[in-house]
Design a protein around this motif. Structure first.
Motif, mmCIF file in Angstrom:
data_model
loop_
_atom_site.group_PDB
_atom_site.id
_atom_site.type_symbol
_atom_site.label_atom_id
_atom_site.label_comp_id
_atom_site.label_asym_id
_atom_site.label_seq_id
_atom_site.Cartn_x
_atom_site.Cartn_y
_atom_site.Cartn_z
ATOM 1 N N TRP A 110 -4.332 1.136 -1.352
ATOM 2 C CA TRP A 110 -3.834 -0.180 -1.762
ATOM 3 C C TRP A 110 -3.147 -0.076 -3.114
ATOM 4 N N TYR A 130 -3.925 6.442 2.901
ATOM 5 C CA TYR A 130 -3.416 5.098 2.624
ATOM 6 C C TYR A 130 -4.204 4.521 1.450
ATOM 7 N N TYR A 183 0.843 -1.189 0.000
ATOM 8 C CA TYR A 183 0.000 0.000 0.000
ATOM 9 C C TYR A 183 0.879 1.239 0.000
#
Length: 134
Positions: free
Chosen positions: A109, A107, A83
């Motif tokens: 992925w 954040y 990520y």
């Protein structure tokens, strides 16, 4: 001679690919961070930083606990899943009221480019990317 040419070409192309990837990831992060519910905390006058991380392997009981908690922002975590963390820095001389050294961290992925948490620098707490939307 051909090998040197290809090596030089790779040296020139790889940073450009990385820059294009970072630009895309920063764009995704900005869409999350520019939402109205985060407007009061929005700071984006210093170039955001992109860092690639890997989810740490967890013991089976901890994995089950995370997956069974619908409010856990890490519920899609798999061992070694990669990520990005996009950090929106602050200038501590100008920006007051932040307990962290950033305005926000988003954040995302790596495999599906889906944002899954935003941490706000005012309190260091994490929220789902769509937190507070009507």
């Amino acid at each position: 001679m051909k090998m040197k040419y290809y090596s030089l070409l790779l040296i020139m192309i790889i940073p450009l690919l990385s820059l294009a990837q970072d630009t895309e990831i920063i764009g995704i992060a900005r869409k999350v961070y520019q939402q109205p519910q985060f407007q009061e905390m929005y700071r984006d006058y210093i170039e955001p930083k992109v860092k690639l991380n890997k989810a740490l392997p967890l013991p089976p009981n901890r994995k089950t606990e995370i997956k069974n908690d619908p409010t856990n922002l890490w519920k899609e975590t798999e061992d070694n899943r990669e990520y990005y963390i996009v950090t929106f820095p602050i200038n501590p001389d100008i920006d007051t009221g932040f307990t962290m050294n950033y305005a926000a961290q988003v954040y995302i992925w790596k495999d599906n480019k889906k944002p899954f948490v935003i941490f706000l620098g005012q309190n260091g707490m994490g929220y789902p990317p769509n937190w507070g939307q009507q």
